[in-house]
Design a protein around this motif. Structure first.
Motif, mmCIF file in Angstrom:
data_model
loop_
_atom_site.group_PDB
_atom_site.id
_atom_site.type_symbol
_atom_site.label_atom_id
_atom_site.label_comp_id
_atom_site.label_asym_id
_atom_site.label_seq_id
_atom_site.Cartn_x
_atom_site.Cartn_y
_atom_site.Cartn_z
ATOM 1 N N GLU A 67 0.867 -1.209 -0.023
ATOM 2 C CA GLU A 67 -0.328 -0.123 0.016
ATOM 3 C C GLU A 67 0.696 1.211 -0.156
ATOM 4 O O GLU A 67 1.984 1.392 0.481
ATOM 5 C CB GLU A 67 -0.916 -0.017 1.212
ATOM 6 N N THR A 68 0.555 2.304 -0.414
ATOM 7 C CA THR A 68 0.930 3.620 -0.647
ATOM 8 C C THR A 68 1.666 4.186 0.734
ATOM 9 O O THR A 68 2.741 4.286 0.835
ATOM 10 C CB THR A 68 0.228 4.650 -1.354
ATOM 11 N N ALA A 69 0.940 4.049 1.676
ATOM 12 C CA ALA A 69 1.073 4.440 2.984
ATOM 13 C C ALA A 69 2.548 3.709 3.741
ATOM 14 O O ALA A 69 3.256 4.174 4.355
ATOM 15 C CB ALA A 69 0.031 4.520 3.995
ATOM 16 N N THR A 90 5.998 1.438 -5.389
ATOM 17 C CA THR A 90 6.923 2.177 -5.893
ATOM 18 C C THR A 90 7.146 3.655 -5.334
ATOM 19 O O THR A 90 6.273 4.274 -5.007
ATOM 20 C CB THR A 90 6.786 2.408 -7.743
ATOM 21 N N ALA A 91 8.517 3.840 -4.985
ATOM 22 C CA ALA A 91 8.781 5.402 -4.501
ATOM 23 C C ALA A 91 9.771 5.828 -5.730
ATOM 24 O O ALA A 91 10.823 5.178 -5.996
ATOM 25 C CB ALA A 91 9.143 5.190 -3.276
ATOM 26 N N VAL A 92 9.667 6.972 -5.896
ATOM 27 C CA VAL A 92 10.554 7.858 -6.734
ATOM 28 C C VAL A 92 11.087 9.131 -5.848
ATOM 29 O O VAL A 92 10.149 9.852 -5.318
ATOM 30 C CB VAL A 92 9.975 8.494 -7.956
ATOM 31 N N VAL A 93 12.490 9.221 -5.572
ATOM 32 C CA VAL A 93 12.986 9.981 -4.723
ATOM 33 C C VAL A 93 13.920 11.147 -5.429
ATOM 34 O O VAL A 93 14.729 10.556 -5.912
ATOM 35 C CB VAL A 93 13.694 9.238 -3.622
ATOM 36 N N GLN A 94 13.751 12.198 -5.473
ATOM 37 C CA GLN A 94 14.762 13.259 -5.917
ATOM 38 C C GLN A 94 15.277 13.749 -4.748
ATOM 39 O O GLN A 94 14.778 14.313 -3.726
ATOM 40 C CB GLN A 94 13.940 14.404 -6.497
ATOM 41 N N GLN A 95 16.831 13.634 -4.645
ATOM 42 C CA GLN A 95 17.435 14.379 -3.728
ATOM 43 C C GLN A 95 18.803 14.876 -4.106
ATOM 44 O O GLN A 95 19.063 14.852 -5.314
ATOM 45 C CB GLN A 95 17.761 13.005 -2.801
ATOM 46 N N ARG A 96 19.344 15.472 -3.223
ATOM 47 C CA ARG A 96 20.226 16.437 -3.613
ATOM 48 C C ARG A 96 21.566 15.977 -2.412
ATOM 49 O O ARG A 96 21.279 15.973 -1.266
ATOM 50 C CB ARG A 96 20.362 17.865 -3.315
ATOM 51 N N LEU A 97 22.830 15.983 -2.747
ATOM 52 C CA LEU A 97 23.933 15.573 -2.268
ATOM 53 C C LEU A 97 25.024 16.587 -2.367
ATOM 54 O O LEU A 97 25.533 16.615 -3.330
ATOM 55 C CB LEU A 97 24.502 14.078 -2.344
ATOM 56 N N CYS A 129 9.292 -1.682 -3.826
ATOM 57 C CA CYS A 129 9.088 -2.303 -2.579
ATOM 58 C C CYS A 129 8.186 -3.486 -2.458
ATOM 59 O O CYS A 129 7.134 -3.431 -3.283
ATOM 60 C CB CYS A 129 8.612 -1.125 -1.472
ATOM 61 N N ARG A 130 8.501 -4.529 -1.675
ATOM 62 C CA ARG A 130 7.517 -5.520 -1.675
ATOM 63 C C ARG A 130 7.654 -6.311 -0.076
ATOM 64 O O ARG A 130 8.667 -6.097 0.083
ATOM 65 C CB ARG A 130 7.529 -6.516 -2.657
ATOM 66 N N ASP A 131 6.585 -6.445 0.337
ATOM 67 C CA ASP A 131 6.659 -7.539 1.581
ATOM 68 C C ASP A 131 7.149 -6.739 2.533
ATOM 69 O O ASP A 131 8.168 -7.175 3.611
ATOM 70 C CB ASP A 131 7.432 -8.751 1.321
ATOM 71 N N GLY A 132 7.099 -5.320 2.678
ATOM 72 C CA GLY A 132 7.585 -4.432 3.677
ATOM 73 C C GLY A 132 9.142 -4.059 3.543
ATOM 74 O O GLY A 132 9.614 -3.415 4.585
#
Length: 143
Positions: free
Chosen positions: A2-4, A88-95, A116-119
């Protein structure tokens, strides 16, 4: 997932990543996780994938940071945006950091796509400007 549930997992993962909490990182990753690096990244042996939670945690949780950046100076990982849908998560980040080999400022943008699957995080794919990274870190561009 689930998304959450995926969002909670990703927030936990990034909290652990920014503090190098290797135990929590291991808990967040599927034992068989695959990390797909940019094809032009020059991490150590110039591999294009890493697999297994232990290998990924050793790399992200310390080895890559210590090899690439001057850890005596500030290192800032900023999550700019996180978009999550189902597993699915898409993360934009800056380092931002100081390159260890050259002493140059390093300030690069990244986009990570997580499945992600199964936590747990099962697959991660990294996108970044590797030409910029090579220049700032002094990688051999003639390879």
């Amino acid at each position: 997932m689930e998304t959450a549930e995926t969002r909670t997992l990703m927030e936990r993962y990034y909290a652990a990543l920014t503090t190098a909490d290797q135990d929590t990182l291991l808990e967040c990753l599927d034992p068989d996780v695959v990390w797909v690096l940019p094809a032009t990244a020059a991490l150590g042996n110039a591999v294009d994938t890493m697999s297994g939670a232990t290998e990924v945690v050793e790399a992200l949780g310390g080895r890559v940071v210590r090899q690439s950046f001057d850890v005596r100076k500030p290192i800032n990982l900023e999550v700019r945006k996180m978009t999550v849908e189902d597993g699915t998560a898409v993360v934009q980040q800056r380092l931002a950091a100081t390159a260890k080999a050259t002493g140059l400022d390093y300030d690069n943008q990244y986009c990570w796509v997580y499945t992600c699957r199964d936590g747990r995080i099962a697959h991660m794919e990294e996108y970044t400007d590797t030409l910029y990274a090579a220049r700032q870190m002094g990688w051999d561009l003639d390879v």
